[in-house]
Every structure is written in structure tokens, then in C-alpha cells.
Enzyme design. Structure first.
Site, PDB file in Angstrom:
ATOM      1  N   GLY A  96       8.773   8.834  18.294  1.00  0.00           N
ATOM      2  CA  GLY A  96       7.397   9.278  18.509  1.00  0.00           C
ATOM      3  C   GLY A  96       6.816   9.712  17.178  1.00  0.00           C
ATOM      4  O   GLY A  96       7.488  10.396  16.399  1.00  0.00           O
ATOM      5  N   MET A 108      15.467  11.862  19.528  1.00  0.00           N
ATOM      6  CA  MET A 108      16.433  12.672  20.272  1.00  0.00           C
ATOM      7  C   MET A 108      17.886  12.510  19.805  1.00  0.00           C
ATOM      8  O   MET A 108      18.792  12.982  20.495  1.00  0.00           O
ATOM      9  CB  MET A 108      16.328  12.339  21.774  1.00  0.00           C
ATOM     10  CG  MET A 108      14.935  12.592  22.339  1.00  0.00           C
ATOM     11  SD  MET A 108      14.746  12.125  24.083  1.00  0.00           S
ATOM     12  CE  MET A 108      15.798  13.316  24.886  1.00  0.00           C
ATOM     13  N   GLU A 109      18.105  11.831  18.663  1.00  0.00           N
ATOM     14  CA  GLU A 109      19.496  11.570  18.253  1.00  0.00           C
ATOM     15  C   GLU A 109      19.773  11.728  16.753  1.00  0.00           C
ATOM     16  O   GLU A 109      20.909  12.064  16.373  1.00  0.00           O
ATOM     17  CB  GLU A 109      19.935  10.144  18.666  1.00  0.00           C
ATOM     18  CG  GLU A 109      19.949   9.875  20.161  1.00  0.00           C
ATOM     19  CD  GLU A 109      18.606   9.434  20.726  1.00  0.00           C
ATOM     20  OE1 GLU A 109      17.718   9.070  19.916  1.00  0.00           O
ATOM     21  OE2 GLU A 109      18.429   9.456  21.962  1.00  0.00           O
ATOM     22  N   ASP A 138       5.396   5.427  20.205  1.00  0.00           N
ATOM     23  CA  ASP A 138       4.382   6.263  20.880  1.00  0.00           C
ATOM     24  C   ASP A 138       3.981   7.395  19.930  1.00  0.00           C
ATOM     25  O   ASP A 138       4.569   7.536  18.860  1.00  0.00           O
ATOM     26  CB  ASP A 138       4.953   6.854  22.185  1.00  0.00           C
ATOM     27  CG  ASP A 138       6.208   7.690  21.939  1.00  0.00           C
ATOM     28  OD1 ASP A 138       7.316   7.120  22.004  1.00  0.00           O
ATOM     29  OD2 ASP A 138       6.083   8.890  21.630  1.00  0.00           O
ATOM     30  N   GLU A 140      17.849  -0.846  21.888  1.00  0.00           N
ATOM     31  CA  GLU A 140      17.842  -0.607  20.440  1.00  0.00           C
ATOM     32  C   GLU A 140      18.937  -1.399  19.714  1.00  0.00           C
ATOM     33  O   GLU A 140      18.813  -1.652  18.523  1.00  0.00           O
ATOM     34  CB  GLU A 140      17.956   0.898  20.157  1.00  0.00           C
ATOM     35  CG  GLU A 140      16.678   1.629  20.556  1.00  0.00           C
ATOM     36  CD  GLU A 140      16.752   3.143  20.469  1.00  0.00           C
ATOM     37  OE1 GLU A 140      15.730   3.771  20.169  1.00  0.00           O
ATOM     38  OE2 GLU A 140      17.839   3.725  20.717  1.00  0.00           O
TER      39      GLU A 140
END
Ligand code: OS5
Length: 232
Positions: A79, A173-174, A197, A13
Site C-alpha cells: 500500500g 505486512m511482512e 493500493d 506474489e
């Protein structure tokens, strides 16, 4: 002089950002590497945190408290929940929540703890700048809600539950933990994600296939955000 933090969670990233900088100084601190560079007259600090809310909290805090960054930009992948979001599309978070924060046993809503809030709002000025960047790049960027938790989601039922509680458009997730840190320390932040995704049963395969190309799409937009912040 302005000092802008650019964060990702995974090496992929931040790699496209480091590539654009050319020369930088590397400092190791608290188990992570921080890359410092001067870019068009502003100071940048770039780092990937490692995956999840705890590591991203540590990195965001370090960038602000140790490296004295005054603005934080996050670049990465996510996602999709909103069916309008396709692989490679960009989403800018208007507000973020923690979908796995649960003390509902005490009558509180999901994502809420006393003296906190379910959502943390992004900086209005950075959101306005991102609209200008999107217009100039002729890119369709969706503004929406991002839900964060310490899980790689690959299940339709979990997605539905996240929509039920947070009306989220994308998940990762962050971002939610970075938002909490920046909000508490009074630092304007901007969370950008390109879709890798759709968080369904095929998510891990889609992620492996598209994470690198989507990370590049996000990083390119983030560097245009840096240019726009400098122009101001
Ligand atoms: O940072 C994590 C969250 N990111 C956004 C995201 C996401 N989050 C939740 N659910 C989804 N469906 C999501 N889609 C995109 C992406 C990232 C997900 S965790 C990916 C872990 C992949 C991995 N595991 N091992 N490696 C890569 C190799 C490796 C080995 C050693 C050191 C570093 C990497």
C-alpha cells in the site's frame, strides 16, 4: 555455489517467478511449500510464507537455516503512503520498521524494543545493484522506508500515524520481520514491492483489482536482480 531465496507472502506474489523457472523440485516443510531450482548456474529457493509477520519470520528463517540460502530477495505488493507512488510503481526498501510494535508505555519510541532498533537497514550492495537494474530497464523505482505490521491498512488516519512515527513511504505486512531475521542471521536482503493500493477506504477493492498485475511487475524486476547478482 550461491543460493538465493526468493520470497513472497501470497501465492500470486511467487507464481510469476515459478513460471519463469520452468522445472523445480517441491519440498514441504513446517506447513509451507519450498520450490528449488537451478537457474543460470545458481540455486534458487522460492516460497510464499502466508500473510503477516509471524509466517514471514518462519519462512525467512527456514530459507536461511534449513535451505542454507545466503541472499534473500522479497517480491510482492504494498500500500502506498508517499503520494508520488502510483498503482504499479516500484518501491525498494532502504530500511524497514514494525509500525505495530508498541511498548511506548515504558517511554520507548514506537517500533522499538530493548536490544532491537526502530529500523533495519537493507543491504547496500543489493541497493546499488537495483539502481543498475532500474537504469537498464528504464524503470522509475523509488527508494524509501517501508513500515510493516499485522494489519491490512485501509484508513487515512492510521496512515498519517505511521508517517508521524516512521516517515514511511509504503506499508505492508511482512518486510519488517524478514529484515529482522536476515539482519540477525547476517544474510543480505532486498525488499521490493509494487503498489497495489493506497491504503485508504478503497484499499481492499484496489488490492483485488491490481494485486496480480503489480505482483508481476515486482517479480519481473526481482528476476532481473537475480540476473544482475549472477553477472557480478
Ligand atoms: O500479504 C499482505 C500484505 N500485502 C501488502 C499490502 C498491504 N499491507 C497492508 N496494508 C495495505 N493496504 C496493503 N496493500 C498491500 C498484501 C496482503 C494483504 S492481506 C490480503 C488478503 C486477501 C485474501 N484473503 N483471502 N484470500 C485473499 C483468498 C485466499 C483464500 C485461501 C487461501 C489463500 C487466499
Amino acid at each position: 555455489m550461491k543460493k538465493i531465496a526468493i520470497m513472497g507472502a501470497m501465492p500470486e506474489e511467487v507464481a510469476p517467478i515459478l513460471q519463469k523457472l520452468g522445472e523445480y523440485k517441491t519440498t514441504e516443510y513446517a506447513g509451507n511449500k519450498y520450490y528449488e531450482a537451478t537457474y543460470k548456474g545458481v540455486e534458487l529457493v522460492v516460497a510464499y510464507s502466508k500473510i503477516g509477520k509471524v509466517f514471514s519470520t518462519l519462512t525467512a528463517t527456514t530459507m536461511i537455516e534449513h535451505f542454507s540460502c545466503d541472499t534473500l530477495l522479497f517480491s510482492g505488493v504494498a500500500g502506498a503512503i508517499n503520494p508520488n507512488l502510483k498503482i504499479g510503481d516500484l518501491i525498494v526498501a532502504t530500511k524497514l520498521s514494525q509500525h505495530d510494535l508498541d511498548i511506548t508505555a515504558f517511554g520507548h519510541p514506537m517500533g522499538y524494543v530493548p536490544e532491537g532498533s526502530v529500523f533495519v537497514k537493507s543491504d547496500k550492495e543489493l541497493l546499488a545493484l537495483s539502481k543498475e537494474v532500474a537504469r537498464e530497464l528504464e524503470k522509475n523505482v523509488i527508494e524509501g522506508i517501508i513500515a510493516t505490521g499485522d494489519q491490512f491498512i485501509h484508513d487515512e488516519k492510521i496512515k498519517e500515524n505511521i508517517v508521524k512515527h516512521f516517515n514511511a513511504d509504503a506499508l505492508e505486512m511482512e518486510g519488517g520481520s524478514v529484515a529482522v531475521v536476515c539482519n540477525a542471521l547476517g544474510v543480505p536482503f532486498f525488499i521490493l514491492r509494487a503498489i497495489s493500493d493506497t491504503a485508504d477506504t478503497d484499499a481492499s477493492f484496489s488490492f483485488d483489482e491490481f494485486m496480480e498485475s503489480s505482483a508481476i511487475i515486482s517479480a519481473e524486476f526481482i528476476m532481473k536482480m537475480v540476473d544482475k547478482i549472477i553477472e557480478q
